[in-house]
Design an enzyme around this catalytic site. Structure first.
Site, PDB file in Angstrom:
ATOM      1  CG  MET A   1      -1.845  -1.299   1.251  1.00 52.42           C
ATOM      2  SD  MET A   1      -2.998  -1.562  -0.058  1.00 52.42           S
ATOM      3  CE  MET A   1      -4.371  -0.107   0.444  1.00 52.42           C
ATOM      4  CB  CYS A  83       6.230  -5.206  -1.182  1.00 48.12           C
ATOM      5  SG  CYS A  83       6.364  -4.175  -2.653  1.00 48.12           S
ATOM      6  N   GLY A 195      -5.666 -10.692   0.731  1.00 44.55           N
ATOM      7  CA  GLY A 195      -5.978 -11.027  -0.747  1.00 44.55           C
ATOM      8  C   GLY A 195      -7.150 -11.284  -1.438  1.00 44.55           C
ATOM      9  N   GLY A 216      -7.277  -4.428   2.132  1.00 45.51           N
ATOM     10  CA  GLY A 216      -6.273  -3.352   1.380  1.00 45.51           C
ATOM     11  C   GLY A 216      -7.213  -2.573   0.407  1.00 45.51           C
TER      12      GLY A 216
END
Length: 318
Positions: A1, A83, A195, A216
């Site tokens: 993010m 990431c 996810g 997210g």
């Protein structure tokens, strides 16, 4: 993010839920140690509870960055091992660390020795051609053995070769069952899932199998879904904030930010999805996206955009 969950985003999301744990964008350990701490790590007291997410692979640097985070008042330190960006890979951290669980364990151990806060890890189920049954077990075993307080698993592989970070969020197939199996194998450890989760109904279903759910993009793009988090997830029947009250508080926050030399767009860029799917949402987005970028814009822009929502007929398409 990265570039999403900055302090303005977190303040905005906190208006919808008192209980959810908010995470910073990933901060590289060197930046936390040597950078402008107020600019990079600063946050408001009313953002609590909030966790600092770090990136790195050097145990000593991560330990020092964790100490910085603890001193600044964060309530959790999270190590990002998920990431997949090229920039992150070039620094030898993020998802590529799935290939070296021993390094991750050493980092967790160093941070645990450095701070009294919970230290957690966020990972993928594997990378590239790894066998996810082996890779995730190895990573989980290593970090739990060294004292990690929780493992958050993005239920996709990351393809470090051949896919962009954006493609890595969508193309590798989701495998929630793999995370469920990990939890069954580790009943006494906190394991959360992440996810592709789009609704609170989905989140509630996941909680039948794991200990926590991380949202997210869904929360960012449709923040209204956070309004029911306290009731449905935490069983907190306290009155949710009204939409009008949220708008008022964000206007006050925006004006204070502007007085300190900031710009309205720093805040409103996180608010454009607030009325996702509602009548008038298009007009809301248009006003915030254009007028908020003007040099002298104030919270009046937010109020005009909210008025457009209120005066749009319910049957008008969003």
């Amino acid at each position: 993010m990265i570039d999403w969950t900055d302090r303005h985003c977190r303040t905005f999301h906190r208006q919808f839920t008192r209980r959810a744990l908010l995470y910073t964008e990933m901060v590289v350990a060197d930046a936390a140690i040597h950078g402008n701490r107020e600019r990079i790590l600063g946050f408001a007291e009313d953002e609590h509870p909030v966790a600092l997410q770090l990136g790195g692979s050097d145990p000593a640097k991560l330990a020092e960055a964790a100490r910085v985070g603890e001193a600044m008042g964060y309530q959790e330190i999270n190590l990002n091992v998920g990431c997949p960006s090229d920039r992150v890979q070039s620094g030898t951290f993020g998802a590529c660390l799935m290939q070296t669980p021993g390094v991750v364990a050493a980092c967790v151990h160093a941070m645990k020795q450095a701070v009294a806060l919970p230290v957690t890890v966020k990972c993928r189920i594997g990378v590239d051609d790894q066998d996810t049954e082996v890779a995730l077990d190895d990573l989980a075993g290593a970090v739990f053995q060294t004292g990690a307080n929780a493992l958050w698993v993005h239920a996709r592989k990351a393809w470090l070769k051949g896919l962009s970070p954006k493609e890595n969020r969508d193309i590798p197939p989701l495998d929630y069952d793999r995370v469920y199996r990990l939890k069954r194998q580790n009943p006494n450890q906190f394991i959360g899932i992440n996810g592709g989760i789009q609704t609170l109904d989905e989140a509630v279903e996941h909680l039948n199998h794991v200990d926590g759910v991380m949202l997210g993009r869904a929360a960012y793009q449709n923040p209204m879904l956070l309004l029911d988090v306290d009731t449905r997830i935490y069983g907190d029947d306290g009155a949710s904030a009204s939409i009008g009250a949220i708008i008022d508080r964000m206007c006050d926050y925006a004006d204070a930010h502007i007085v300190r030399g900031g710009r309205l767009s720093h805040i409103t860029r996180h608010m454009v999805g607030m009325f996702h799917g509602a009548a008038g949402a298009r007009r809301w987005r248009q006003i915030l996206s254009t007028e908020a970028n003007q040099a002298n814009a104030t919270s009046d822009v937010i109020r005009r955009a909210f008025e457009a929502i209120q005066t749009t007929p319910a049957e008008e398409a969003a």
